[in-house]
Design an enzyme around this catalytic site. Sequence first.
Site, PDB file in Angstrom:
ATOM      1  N   GLY A 111       0.813  -1.194   0.000  1.00  0.00           N
ATOM      2  CA  GLY A 111       0.000   0.000   0.000  1.00  0.00           C
ATOM      3  C   GLY A 111       0.854   1.255   0.000  1.00  0.00           C
ATOM      4  N   ASP A 166      -4.241 -12.101   5.200  1.00  0.00           N
ATOM      5  CA  ASP A 166      -5.379 -11.257   5.542  1.00  0.00           C
ATOM      6  C   ASP A 166      -5.353 -11.125   7.059  1.00  0.00           C
ATOM      7  OD1 ASP A 166      -7.789 -10.081   6.153  1.00  0.00           O
ATOM      8  OD2 ASP A 166      -9.025 -11.545   5.082  1.00  0.00           O
ATOM      9  N   TYR A 207     -15.439   5.167  10.621  1.00  0.00           N
ATOM     10  CA  TYR A 207     -14.007   4.928  10.424  1.00  0.00           C
ATOM     11  C   TYR A 207     -13.226   5.273  11.688  1.00  0.00           C
ATOM     12  CZ  TYR A 207      -9.245   5.742   8.744  1.00  0.00           C
ATOM     13  OH  TYR A 207      -7.888   5.747   8.596  1.00  0.00           O
ATOM     14  N   LYS A 254     -10.904   2.772  14.127  1.00  0.00           N
ATOM     15  CA  LYS A 254      -9.490   3.013  14.452  1.00  0.00           C
ATOM     16  C   LYS A 254      -9.294   3.178  15.958  1.00  0.00           C
ATOM     17  CE  LYS A 254      -6.584   3.435  11.766  1.00  0.00           C
ATOM     18  NZ  LYS A 254      -5.679   2.426  11.164  1.00  0.00           N
TER      19      LYS A 254
END
Length: 281
Positions: free
Chosen positions: A10, A34, A123, A127
Amino acid sequence: MKVLILGGKGLLGGALAKAFLGHNVIVWDRAELDIADETSARKKIPELRPELIINCAAWNDVDGAEDHPDQAERLNGTAVGSLAAIARELGVTIIHYSTDYVFDGTNREGYDEDASPNPINAYGRSKALGERLLREAIDEFYLIRTSRLYGPRPESPAAKISFVLRIAELARLKREVSSVDEESGAFTYVKDLAEATRRLVRDSAPYGIYHLTSSGQATWYQCAKEIVSSLGLATVVRPVPRSAYPVRRVIPPYTLLRSTKVPHLRDWKIALRDFLTTNPI
């Protein structure tokens, strides 16, 4: 030192692989592991026997988290707790990245490392969950909060394209672009963040929470203006309100991350110009 980078293809993972050159760097992306699959993680990571685990795998579709909160919490939350438990059992340090979105954005003075999270969107909640589970599972961690990352196009085709790269590409194609002149934050070059991460490890910095962002802050419009100027383009940049580009999430209006432990990274305009002049767009 054997360094395992998760989410290694990424935006941030690629920069970390370069920053840790000289070490035995193992890059795993979703094809290799994963992280939401705890059974697989508990088998593969101990077999590798890393000496440092760096996790930058994440659900970063901020609007998509509103539609799929369970999936976001599994990847950004539960999986982080599992990785931290594995790191503890192996007796190794883990580095994990979080976000300014764990705060509600009501404090114009910004948030230091000890500020209590109060997320206002799915989101941010996912987190914040990851932060809590990390801290409950292990003491030997670096939890790095950052914001508005940008850098070269990621190797993984599934990775999110940054705002900076998207605007740079649009500005080369159009005579005029518009951008939201709200929501101040620190635009942070992944190269700078990765190098600062390595310094924490090199210097054996005390474990805990760190805020690593560029110095200064800007709205999306102000950043877009700087991108066009740095590229020497004649493209006109128009400021617009958030209502011109509605989103499903609630956006924190002020998300300045104050750093009381280490210096902020270099000025955001200097870093931005460096990126735009040294990378093909």
